[in-house]
Design a protein around this motif. Structure first.
Motif: not given
Length: 185
Positions: A141-142, A130-139
Motif C-alpha cells: 500500500c505504501i 504482524f510480519s505477514c500483515f506488514h509484508i503483504w498489506m502495509v508495504s
C-alpha cells in the motif's frame, strides 16, 4: 576370595601400548578409557553433539546478548541490607541469604516452565501475523501510494524551496542579530 580356592593372576590388556607393529594400517587404536578433561574443556563437557552442531549454540551461553534485562541482576545484598547498628546473627544472615537465592532461582524456574512455552507460542504467533500483515498489506500500500503521488512529492518540494525556505532563512537572519546576556546581580 574363599579359602581353599586357587587364585590365579589374570593379565588385562588395556590396548594402550605404543608398539608400532600392532597398527600397520595407520589407524589409531580405539581407546576404551578417557583422560580427565582440561580445566578449559570442563565447562563444555556436558554439551551434547546436537548442541555443538546446532546454530543456536551462542544463544544457550549468552541468553541476553543485548542486555535487555540488566535491571534484573539482583543479588541478596541489593534487596536485604542490615545497617551496622542493627545486626542479626551470622547464622541467620547466612541461612536467609541461602534461602533467598534458592527460592529466587527455583521459583523462577517453575514459572519459566509454566509460562515460557505458552508465551513463546503466543509471541511467535503475533510476530508472524504482524510480519505477514506488514509484508503483504502495509508495504504494498505504501509503495502504491508512493508511485501514485510522485507529482505531489515534486510539488511539495517546489513549495518548500520557493516559499518556506526563503521565509525561514530570512527570519533566522533577522533573529540572529539578537544577543542575550545573563548576569547575576
Amino acid at each position: 576370595m574363599m579359602k581353599g580356592e586357587d587364585s590365579e593372576e589374570v593379565e588385562i590388556d588395556l590396548g594402550d601400548s605404543s608398539e608400532p607393529e600392532e597398527f600397520d594400517n595407520g589407524e589409531e587404536p580405539e581407546t576404551l578409557w578417557r583422560a580427565l578433561p582440561a580445566p578449559e574443556e570442563e565447562e563444555n563437557i556436558h554439551t551434547s553433539t546436537l548442541v555443538e552442531i546446532s546454530d543456536t549454540k551462542p544463544l544457550i551461553n549468552v541468553r541476553d546478548p543485548r542486555g535487555i534485562n540488566d535491571c534484573l541482576k539482583v543479588s541478596f545484598e541489593d534487596v536485604i541490607a542490615e545497617p551496622v547498628s542493627l545486626r542479626s546473627g551470622d547464622r541467620v544472615w547466612i541461612w536467609s541469604n541461602a534461602l533467598f537465592e534458592v527460592s529466587r532461582v527455583w521459583i523462577y524456574r517453575v514459572f519459566a516452565v509454566l509460562l515460557a512455552i505458552p508465551v513463546s507460542i503466543i509471541s511467535g504467533l503475533l510476530f508472524a501475523i504482524f510480519s505477514c500483515f506488514h509484508i503483504w498489506m502495509v508495504s504494498p500500500c505504501i509503495q502504491c501510494l508512493s508511485m501514485g503521488t510522485r507529482w505531489l512529492q515534486s510539488l511539495w518540494s517546489i513549495v518548500l524551496d520557493v516559499i518556506v525556505h526563503p521565509f525561514v532563512k530570512s527570519a533566522g537572519r533577522c533573529c540572529g542579530g539578537f544577543r542575550v546576556h545573563l548576569a547575576k546581580e
